[in-house]
Design an enzyme around this catalytic site. Structure first.
Site, mmCIF file in Angstrom:
data_model
loop_
_atom_site.group_PDB
_atom_site.id
_atom_site.type_symbol
_atom_site.label_atom_id
_atom_site.label_comp_id
_atom_site.label_asym_id
_atom_site.label_seq_id
_atom_site.Cartn_x
_atom_site.Cartn_y
_atom_site.Cartn_z
ATOM 1 C CE LYS A 43 38.088 -33.808 -60.618
ATOM 2 N NZ LYS A 43 38.113 -33.128 -59.557
ATOM 3 N N GLY A 74 28.809 -39.366 -64.316
ATOM 4 C CA GLY A 74 28.652 -41.049 -65.186
ATOM 5 C C GLY A 74 28.472 -40.872 -66.716
ATOM 6 C CD GLU A 120 29.531 -48.173 -57.029
ATOM 7 O OE1 GLU A 120 27.934 -47.872 -56.768
ATOM 8 O OE2 GLU A 120 30.030 -49.720 -56.620
ATOM 9 C CB CYS A 140 25.129 -42.441 -52.966
ATOM 10 S SG CYS A 140 26.214 -43.078 -51.869
ATOM 11 C CD GLU A 188 21.948 -38.121 -55.999
ATOM 12 O OE1 GLU A 188 22.338 -38.192 -56.850
ATOM 13 O OE2 GLU A 188 22.522 -39.149 -54.989
HETATM 14 P P1 NAD Z 1 29.645 -34.752 -59.339
HETATM 15 O O1 NAD Z 1 29.336 -36.325 -60.473
HETATM 16 O O2 NAD Z 1 29.455 -33.690 -59.783
HETATM 17 O O3 NAD Z 1 31.571 -35.055 -59.449
HETATM 18 C C1 NAD Z 1 32.431 -36.523 -58.972
HETATM 19 C C2 NAD Z 1 33.530 -36.129 -59.820
HETATM 20 O O4 NAD Z 1 33.529 -35.878 -60.840
HETATM 21 C C3 NAD Z 1 34.419 -35.126 -58.928
HETATM 22 O O5 NAD Z 1 35.900 -35.251 -58.465
HETATM 23 C C4 NAD Z 1 34.246 -34.086 -60.120
HETATM 24 O O6 NAD Z 1 35.226 -32.592 -59.685
HETATM 25 C C5 NAD Z 1 34.350 -35.304 -61.240
HETATM 26 N N1 NAD Z 1 33.719 -34.693 -62.460
HETATM 27 C C6 NAD Z 1 32.970 -33.438 -63.229
HETATM 28 N N2 NAD Z 1 32.367 -33.300 -64.358
HETATM 29 C C7 NAD Z 1 33.634 -34.595 -65.109
HETATM 30 C C8 NAD Z 1 34.397 -34.814 -66.035
HETATM 31 N N3 NAD Z 1 33.532 -34.407 -67.065
HETATM 32 N N4 NAD Z 1 34.858 -35.754 -66.117
HETATM 33 C C9 NAD Z 1 35.567 -36.337 -65.243
HETATM 34 N N5 NAD Z 1 35.418 -35.711 -63.848
HETATM 35 C C10 NAD Z 1 34.570 -35.256 -63.836
HETATM 36 O O7 NAD Z 1 29.138 -35.196 -58.085
HETATM 37 P P2 NAD Z 1 29.408 -35.088 -56.256
HETATM 38 O O8 NAD Z 1 28.409 -33.632 -56.243
HETATM 39 O O9 NAD Z 1 30.872 -34.900 -56.485
HETATM 40 O O10 NAD Z 1 29.379 -35.799 -56.149
HETATM 41 C C11 NAD Z 1 27.961 -35.884 -55.872
HETATM 42 C C12 NAD Z 1 26.716 -37.730 -56.245
HETATM 43 O O11 NAD Z 1 28.030 -38.242 -55.870
HETATM 44 C C13 NAD Z 1 25.904 -37.944 -56.651
HETATM 45 O O12 NAD Z 1 24.859 -38.110 -56.985
HETATM 46 C C14 NAD Z 1 25.476 -38.789 -55.238
HETATM 47 O O13 NAD Z 1 24.669 -39.693 -55.141
HETATM 48 C C15 NAD Z 1 27.040 -39.462 -55.934
HETATM 49 N N6 NAD Z 1 27.696 -40.693 -54.839
HETATM 50 C C16 NAD Z 1 27.120 -42.051 -55.457
HETATM 51 C C17 NAD Z 1 28.143 -43.117 -54.657
HETATM 52 C C18 NAD Z 1 27.821 -44.082 -54.569
HETATM 53 O O14 NAD Z 1 28.506 -44.771 -53.726
HETATM 54 N N7 NAD Z 1 27.181 -44.560 -55.711
HETATM 55 C C19 NAD Z 1 28.674 -42.464 -53.938
HETATM 56 C C20 NAD Z 1 28.991 -41.176 -52.810
HETATM 57 C C21 NAD Z 1 28.021 -39.961 -54.023
#
Ligand code: NAD
Length: 501
Positions: free
Chosen positions: A192, A250, A268, A303, A403
């Site tokens: 996804k 998460g 992550e 991140c 963040e």
């Molecule tokens: P997000 O949490 O909004 O979305 C991430 C993914 O989860 C997307 O595909 C989204 O559609 C999906 N999603 C959202 N709600 C969901 C739910 N209820 N159930 C299942 N899936 C769902 O994050 P984002 O805005 O896409 O990315 C930015 C964030 O990602 C930042 O907080 C960043 O720190 C983090 N990030 C962390 C790492 C790491 O390795 N630690 C790497 C990259 C990004």
């Protein structure tokens, strides 16, 4: 490595974008049953393509078909480990052969520069598949020293159906980091991608479908928003979720696991990583160059980037002055041009979030560089933000604690190593931390006491597939990369044989 784009590449992208975009479920391309979603180019505001999103029934169907494939054993038992490795190598080759197209799609939807997409992301995706191809027959259990008359051994079984949920900042890289070890260990997959950046992942699935003969249901791709993807984390057909994204989502996924089948979860999440510069930093210019690059490349949407520079008082003014000069020299603009240094922020929500945090920062600390959108020339049509630096940021300021995920750096001076440690560890995150010092004892002491999943001494941001990646505290659970991903995509079974006296 560099590469440049031709008009033929842009023409190819235009014609590919004009084709129908579908879901890949059980080896078939099916139209999404939910609303249309517009994938936009954040550098221009133009709609790149529209995708009919999957609805929850289609999500459940994908999970069910992946589970049938898993239960049949066609991949986990009946495909030899050598054949599994060959498949992974073949995917890596597809990525290398189509690197230009994949990087272009990544850049168009994400706003990162084409060269960042090509050199940082896409070639690494190929390396990830090659790396895990080597592991298909090298990760195994042990024979345990038990009493006479018994044999005890452990084996590493696949977990089952893995729902792999990726964010928008490194789309295909994150997908590869999850798909490759999941397949290597014999699992089936429902991938996804983020709704903002599904294009490169979709194109790779098209290539795999066209060029390879994989079992039906082994690899599924669902294109949907987060609300619909929630079904993946509730589904009884899913045995593991690997999630990279925000801490809030998460947390929600963990709750869904608890309320459904207690599926395994790896996370992550976000970060607010510090980089500490001591007065005795050797080659200060090189240290600043590296830390600035890791902070501001990929327009600060990383991140593990060092978003807090903690600088010892003796060098604070000098470091700050050099950082400001660097920030002011950055060219923001068309991500497809080879000399652009900083592309567009990925989407409107993120752009607004960054600008909102900049306004908060102005009331909390001293703005010394940037602090606004970049609207010069054609940039006015896109989501560009000038590299922004705040000075003398208090420890408790929101821009020091939360963040932002953009090109916004918080700098603060410190007196002693204990001060630096307190400041560095004083957030809810614990993804990474950096230290610059010539004092080996101090470096070891700091590395030992920093509450972060990854510590970089004298070079912020070292990454390698054989080294684990992942954070402490609210930055996540578990590690990705290296042998650690293999553990997270397997279950350890313990078998006893009683053979008598
Ligand atoms: P997000 O949490 O909004 O979305 C991430 C993914 O989860 C997307 O595909 C989204 O559609 C999906 N999603 C959202 N709600 C969901 C739910 N209820 N159930 C299942 N899936 C769902 O994050 P984002 O805005 O896409 O990315 C930015 C964030 O990602 C930042 O907080 C960043 O720190 C983090 N990030 C962390 C790492 C790491 O390795 N630690 C790497 C990259 C990004």
């Amino acid at each position: 490595m560099t590469d440049t784009l031709q008009q033929t590449d842009l023409d190819w992208a235009k014609s590919w974008l004009a084709q129908d975009k579908k879901q890949y479920i059980d080896g078939e391309w099916v139209a999404g049953a939910d609303k249309d979603w517009a994938v936009k180019n954040p550098a221009t505001g133009e709609v790149l393509c529209k995708i009919a999103l999957a609805d929850t029934d289609q999500i459940e169907t994908a999970a069910a078909r992946a589970n049938e494939c898993h239960q049949s054993g066609v991949w986990s038992r009946k495909t030899t480990r050598k054949a599994r490795a060959d498949y992974l190598i073949a995917i890596a080759r597809l990525i290398r052969d189509n690197a230009k197209q994949l990087a272009l799609l990544e850049s168009l939807a994400n706003g990162k520069t084409y060269l960042e997409a090509l050199n940082d992301d896409i070639y690494t995706c190929a390396e990830i598949f090659e790396y895990y191809a080597g592991w298909t027959d090298k990760f195994y259990g042990e024979v345990s020293p038990v009493d006479e008359g018994f044999l005890n051994f452990t084996s590493k079984d696949p977990v089952g159906v893995c729902a792999l949920i990726a964010p928008w900042n490194y789309p295909l890289y994150q997908a590869s980091l999850k798909i490759a070890p999941a397949l290597a260990m014999g699992n089936t997959v429902v991938m996804k991608p983020s709704e903002y950046t599904p294009l490169a992942t979709l194109y790779l699935f098209e290539l795999i479908d066209r060029k390879m003969d994989l079992p039906k249901g082994l690899l599924n791709l669902v294109l949907c928003d987060g609300a619909t993807a929630n079904q993946l984390t509730l589904s009884a057909n899913v045995h593991k979720v690997s999630f990279t994204g925000s801490t809030g989502v998460g947390r929600h996924i963990v709750q869904n696991s608890g309320q459904s089948n207690l599926k395994a979860v790896t996370l992550e999440l976000g970060g607010k990583s510090p980089c500490i510069f001591f007065d005795d930093t050797k080659d200060l210019d090189a240290a600043i160059e590296r830390a600035f690059y890791v902070m501001f490349s990929q327009k600060g949407e990383k991140c593990s980037e060092p978003t807090r520079f903690l600088i010892q008082k003796g060098i604070y003014d000098e470091v700050l002055e050099k950082l400001i000069a660097k920030a002011e020299a950055v060219t923001c603009g068309d991500p497809l041009l080879a000399d652009t240094q900083q592309g567009a922020q990925c989407n409107e929500a993120q752009f607004k979030r960054i600008l909102d945090y900049i306004e908060i920062g102005k009331s909390e600390a001293e703005l010394v560089a940037g602090g606004h959108a970049d609207t010069t020339g054609d940039n006015a049509k896109g989501l560009f933000v000038r590299p922004t630096i705040f000075s003398n940021v208090p420890e408790t300021a929101r821009i020091a604690q939360e963040e932002i995920f953009g090109p916004v750096l918080a700098c603060a001076p410190f007196d002693t190593a204990d001060d630096a440690l307190r400041m560095a560890n004083g957030t809810s995150y614990g993804l990474a931390a950096g230290i610059y010092t010539a004092d080996v004892s101090l470096a070891h002491k700091m590395a030992d006491r920093l509450d972060a999943g990854m510590v970089f001494v004298n070079r912020y941001g070292c990454y390698g597939l054989a080294a684990p990646f992942g954070g402490f505290k609210q930055s996540g659970w578990g590690k990705e990369m290296a042998i650690h991903s293999l553990s997270s995509y397997t279950r350890t079974k313990c078998t006893w044989i009683h053979y008598g006296e």
